[in-house]
Design a protein around this motif. Structure first.
Motif, mmCIF file in Angstrom:
data_model
loop_
_atom_site.group_PDB
_atom_site.id
_atom_site.type_symbol
_atom_site.label_atom_id
_atom_site.label_comp_id
_atom_site.label_asym_id
_atom_site.label_seq_id
_atom_site.Cartn_x
_atom_site.Cartn_y
_atom_site.Cartn_z
ATOM 1 N N ALA A 52 0.806 -1.224 0.000
ATOM 2 C CA ALA A 52 0.000 0.000 0.000
ATOM 3 C C ALA A 52 0.841 1.276 0.000
ATOM 4 C CB ALA A 52 -0.943 0.006 1.200
ATOM 5 N N ALA A 53 1.967 1.270 0.674
ATOM 6 C CA ALA A 53 2.756 2.503 0.827
ATOM 7 C C ALA A 53 3.129 3.151 -0.505
ATOM 8 C CB ALA A 53 3.998 2.235 1.669
ATOM 9 N N PRO A 54 3.623 2.398 -1.504
ATOM 10 C CA PRO A 54 3.966 3.046 -2.777
ATOM 11 C C PRO A 54 2.754 3.705 -3.446
ATOM 12 C CG PRO A 54 4.939 0.852 -2.676
ATOM 13 C CD PRO A 54 4.011 0.974 -1.505
ATOM 14 N N GLU A 55 1.587 3.075 -3.324
ATOM 15 C CA GLU A 55 0.386 3.642 -3.947
ATOM 16 C C GLU A 55 -0.068 4.898 -3.221
ATOM 17 O OE1 GLU A 55 -0.173 2.325 -6.832
ATOM 18 O OE2 GLU A 55 1.332 0.833 -6.292
ATOM 19 N N VAL A 56 0.108 4.935 -1.907
ATOM 20 C CA VAL A 56 -0.210 6.145 -1.142
ATOM 21 C C VAL A 56 0.731 7.267 -1.552
ATOM 22 C CG1 VAL A 56 -0.151 7.173 1.175
ATOM 23 C CG2 VAL A 56 -1.284 4.964 0.820
ATOM 24 N N ARG A 57 2.019 6.947 -1.657
ATOM 25 C CA ARG A 57 3.000 7.984 -2.042
ATOM 26 C C ARG A 57 2.705 8.529 -3.440
ATOM 27 N NH1 ARG A 57 6.603 4.559 0.705
ATOM 28 N NH2 ARG A 57 7.232 3.522 -1.212
ATOM 29 N N LYS A 58 2.261 7.663 -4.349
ATOM 30 C CA LYS A 58 1.952 8.093 -5.719
ATOM 31 C C LYS A 58 0.580 8.764 -5.815
ATOM 32 C CE LYS A 58 2.451 4.091 -7.700
ATOM 33 N NZ LYS A 58 2.553 2.985 -8.673
#
Length: 193
Positions: A34-40
């Motif tokens: 989830a973290a990469p999608e939140v950052r993007k």
């Protein structure tokens, strides 16, 4: 376990769900993807205020169409929270089944998959008060629409995805209810102590 019903405008409900994802799901690394999608900023948070199941299903279908019409690079995943429908967990399971049927009827089984979260989430065969249920507890009844192809690609680079649930349960046991509420204070409004 009782849950109180709180009325939120759509924008506030979406914001609260986003804060829960950032504080609990990403903050505790419950979902390592989830973290990469939140950052993007590739996650969409939508809200249904439907009071009738058929309207809630239509809202789900609208969200499904929205994500289908977007490029994965623009919108990787979507969470739709229901503020007036399926407040009871078992009613939510009925809604989830109907949404799964609607997804299949639309010919999108295998393209998208659904995950579910609820303030009263309870795994089958587990006591309602067991801390393991908190891995799937969210401020609102929520259906997560996931791109199956994207998930398959991500899982290819993660060595032991089958260990994620066990790790998350161990983390819940370490934190306890008080630790979760400390990390995300709005949870106190939704759950009995």
């Amino acid at each position: 376990m009782n849950i109180q019903k709180f009325s939120f405008p759509a924008e506030e409900a979406a914001t609260l769900t986003q804060q829960w994802v950032e504080s609990i799901v990403v903050g505790l690394n419950l979902c390592p993807f989830a973290a990469p999608e939140v950052r993007k900023r590739a996650i969409r948070f939508s809200v249904s205020h439907a009071t009738e199941l058929d309207v809630a299903i239509q809202d789900f279908l609208n969200e499904l169409q929205h994500i289908q019409n977007c490029k994965e690079s623009e919108l990787s995943t979507s969470l739709i929270s229901f503020t007036e429908t399926a407040i009871d967990f078992y009613s939510f399971l009925d809604l989830l089944d109907m949404c799964q049927d609607a997804l299949e009827d639309a010919g999108l089984d295998g393209v998208f998959q659904l995950a579910s979260f609820h303030p009263q989430y309870c795994f089958a065969g587990v006591d309602a008060d067991h801390i393991s249920n908190w891995t799937n507890r969210a401020p609102f009844p929520t259906i997560h629409i996931i791109r199956e192809g994207q998930m398959s690609r991500v899982l290819m680079h993660y060595k032991t995805p089958e260990e994620i649930p066990e790790r998350n349960i161990a983390l819940m046991e370490t934190l306890g209810r008080e630790g979760l509420i400390e990390r995300f204070p709005p949870l106190e409004k939704y759950f009995e102590k």
